[in-house]
Write a protein that holds these residues in place. Structure first.
Motif, short mmCIF file in Angstrom:
data_model
loop_
_atom_site.label_atom_id
_atom_site.label_comp_id
_atom_site.label_asym_id
_atom_site.label_seq_id
_atom_site.Cartn_x
_atom_site.Cartn_y
_atom_site.Cartn_z
N ASP A 114 0.86 -1.18 0.00
CA ASP A 114 0.00 0.00 0.00
C ASP A 114 0.91 1.24 0.00
OD1 ASP A 114 -1.75 2.09 0.54
OD2 ASP A 114 -2.96 0.92 1.95
N TRP A 115 0.83 2.02 -1.07
CA TRP A 115 1.69 3.20 -1.25
C TRP A 115 0.97 4.51 -0.96
CZ3 TRP A 115 6.88 3.74 -2.57
CH2 TRP A 115 7.56 2.56 -2.89
N ARG A 116 -0.21 4.47 -0.39
CA ARG A 116 -1.01 5.71 -0.27
C ARG A 116 -0.37 6.73 0.66
NH1 ARG A 116 -6.81 3.51 1.18
NH2 ARG A 116 -5.49 2.07 2.37
N ASN A 117 0.50 6.29 1.56
CA ASN A 117 1.19 7.23 2.45
C ASN A 117 2.58 7.60 1.94
OD1 ASN A 117 -0.94 7.38 4.29
ND2 ASN A 117 -0.25 5.54 5.35
N GLY A 118 2.89 7.22 0.71
CA GLY A 118 4.17 7.59 0.11
C GLY A 118 5.27 6.57 0.24
N LYS A 119 5.04 5.49 0.97
CA LYS A 119 6.02 4.40 1.07
C LYS A 119 5.27 3.08 1.14
CE LYS A 119 6.49 4.71 6.12
NZ LYS A 119 7.45 4.85 7.25
N VAL A 121 3.79 -0.19 2.32
CA VAL A 121 3.38 -0.84 3.57
C VAL A 121 2.78 -2.19 3.19
CG1 VAL A 121 1.89 -0.73 5.59
CG2 VAL A 121 2.91 1.38 4.68
N ALA A 122 3.48 -3.26 3.53
CA ALA A 122 2.98 -4.60 3.21
C ALA A 122 1.65 -4.83 3.91
CB ALA A 122 4.00 -5.65 3.63
N THR A 123 0.65 -5.20 3.14
CA THR A 123 -0.71 -5.32 3.66
C THR A 123 -1.26 -6.72 3.42
OG1 THR A 123 -1.09 -2.98 3.19
CG2 THR A 123 -3.03 -4.33 3.58
N ARG A 124 -1.76 -7.33 4.46
CA ARG A 124 -2.30 -8.69 4.38
C ARG A 124 -3.74 -8.65 3.86
NH1 ARG A 124 -4.50 -12.69 8.10
NH2 ARG A 124 -3.57 -14.74 7.66
N LEU A 164 -10.99 -2.45 -3.56
CA LEU A 164 -9.94 -2.84 -2.62
C LEU A 164 -8.57 -2.90 -3.30
CD1 LEU A 164 -8.99 -3.85 0.16
CD2 LEU A 164 -9.51 -6.17 -0.62
N MET A 165 -8.45 -3.65 -4.37
CA MET A 165 -7.14 -3.86 -4.99
C MET A 165 -6.61 -2.61 -5.67
SD MET A 165 -6.63 -6.80 -3.86
CE MET A 165 -5.00 -6.95 -4.56
N GLY A 166 -7.46 -1.65 -5.91
CA GLY A 166 -7.01 -0.38 -6.46
C GLY A 166 -6.19 0.44 -5.49
N ARG A 167 -6.11 0.04 -4.22
CA ARG A 167 -5.33 0.76 -3.22
C ARG A 167 -3.82 0.47 -3.34
NH1 ARG A 167 -8.26 -1.06 2.39
NH2 ARG A 167 -10.45 -0.65 1.83
N PHE A 168 -3.48 -0.62 -3.99
CA PHE A 168 -2.12 -1.14 -3.88
C PHE A 168 -1.24 -0.79 -5.09
CE2 PHE A 168 -4.98 -3.86 -1.41
CZ PHE A 168 -4.48 -3.57 -0.15
N HIS A 169 0.07 -0.92 -4.85
CA HIS A 169 1.11 -0.59 -5.82
C HIS A 169 1.25 0.93 -5.96
CE1 HIS A 169 1.44 -4.82 -6.71
NE2 HIS A 169 0.13 -4.87 -6.87
N THR A 206 -15.10 -7.35 -4.40
CA THR A 206 -14.49 -6.58 -3.33
C THR A 206 -15.02 -6.98 -1.97
OG1 THR A 206 -14.14 -4.68 -4.79
CG2 THR A 206 -14.19 -4.24 -2.42
N GLY A 207 -16.32 -7.19 -1.86
CA GLY A 207 -16.94 -7.49 -0.58
C GLY A 207 -16.55 -8.82 0.02
N GLN A 208 -15.87 -9.66 -0.75
CA GLN A 208 -15.48 -10.98 -0.25
C GLN A 208 -14.02 -11.03 0.19
OE1 GLN A 208 -16.81 -14.24 -2.77
NE2 GLN A 208 -18.61 -13.08 -3.39
N LEU A 209 -13.38 -9.84 0.27
CA LEU A 209 -12.00 -9.74 0.71
C LEU A 209 -11.88 -8.70 1.82
CD1 LEU A 209 -10.18 -9.69 -2.76
CD2 LEU A 209 -10.26 -11.63 -1.16
N LEU A 210 -10.91 -8.92 2.71
CA LEU A 210 -10.58 -7.95 3.75
C LEU A 210 -9.08 -7.66 3.67
CD1 LEU A 210 -12.51 -9.38 6.84
CD2 LEU A 210 -13.20 -7.46 5.38
N ALA A 211 -8.68 -6.47 4.12
CA ALA A 211 -7.27 -6.10 4.04
C ALA A 211 -6.82 -5.38 5.30
CB ALA A 211 -7.01 -5.21 2.83
N GLY A 212 -5.54 -5.54 5.64
CA GLY A 212 -4.92 -4.80 6.73
C GLY A 212 -5.56 -5.06 8.08
N ALA A 213 -5.90 -4.00 8.77
CA ALA A 213 -6.45 -4.10 10.13
C ALA A 213 -7.79 -4.81 10.15
CB ALA A 213 -6.58 -2.70 10.73
N ASP A 214 -8.47 -4.91 9.01
CA ASP A 214 -9.77 -5.58 8.97
C ASP A 214 -9.65 -7.10 8.98
OD1 ASP A 214 -11.13 -3.16 8.81
OD2 ASP A 214 -11.02 -3.10 6.62
#
Length: 223
Positions: A114-119, A121-124, A164-169, A206-214
């Motif tokens: 996840d690059w949304r904060n500029g670096k 972050v490996a996200t499960r 969901l997957m649009g958040r990554f890379h 999208t609704g069948q996946l969770l990411a990060g803290a969720d």
């Protein structure tokens, strides 16, 4: 694209979800390119009507497809993902694709940056209902002086529009995601002919996946 995932560690959970015994040597459970892990395929003999041959078989193989023509295993460090748009023409993948060497990679969770904060972050990322995920892949066999080595790759598709997957890379990179198979399509994928393969290259809801803290802790998935 996925270069890191958690395999399904618990034997009974593996059997319950995928309907097959895991291999005797399942390999690593925290998996990176070049590591051994399990994959599921349909034995060729199953099409001959032999009732003694199972519909599904789990094998151990290297994450990163090694084509039969490779001179060594180093290529597997770059072939852990196969783009569905070019898989039929890329030398590393086209034989496995054109011969419908389909497989399912059993996964408890996979990781994306996840690059949304500029670096990065490996996200499960895991299933919303806590069940394992079956990722569509291709497998191959490579012969060496030491014997036959199996290997596999995960198929990927464009993830534009996926909430969901649009958040990554990185923001400048194309959005991609692995092809996650609905449970009821496992056998259809393993039996599909080459001309049917693209029918399975679809975004997972999208609704069948969770990411990060969720995502609950892995142990809470085990009944």
């Amino acid at each position: 694209m996925c270069s890191h995932y958690q395999a399904v560690k618990e034997r009974e959970r593996y059997i319950r979800h995928f309907g097959v015994e895991p291999p005797a040597e399942p390999g690593k459970f925290d998996v990176w390119p070049g590591y051994a892990a399990s994959f599921i395929h349909r034995p060729r003999e199953a099409d001959l009507g032999d009732e003694a041959v199972p519909e599904r078989e789990a094998l151990s193989g290297v994450f990163g497809l090694i084509p039969h023509w490779a001179t060594d295993t180093k290529i597997g460090r770059q072939t852990f993902n196969a783009r569905s748009e070019t898989v039929a023409s890329k030398p590393s993948f086209r034989d496995a694709w054109n011969h419908a060497q389909h497989c399912i990679i059993p996964v408890d969770a996979f990781y994306e940056p996840d690059w949304r904060n500029g670096k990065a972050v490996a996200t499960r990322i895991a299933s919303e209902n806590g069940e394992p995920l079956g990722i569509a892949g291709l497998w191959s066999s490579w012969k060496s002086a030491k014997g036959v080595l199996h290997s596999f790759t995960m198929l990927t598709i464009n993830a534009d529009g996926h909430e969901l997957m649009g958040r990554f890379h990185k923001p400048v990179d194309e959005k991609r995601m692995v092809v996650i198979l609905p449970t009821d399509s496992y056998d259809a994928w393993l039996k599909a002919k080459p001309e049917q393969s693209m029918d399975f290259m679809r975004q997972y809801p999208t609704g069948q996946l969770l990411a990060g803290a969720d995502v609950p802790a892995q142990d809470s998935f085990i009944p």
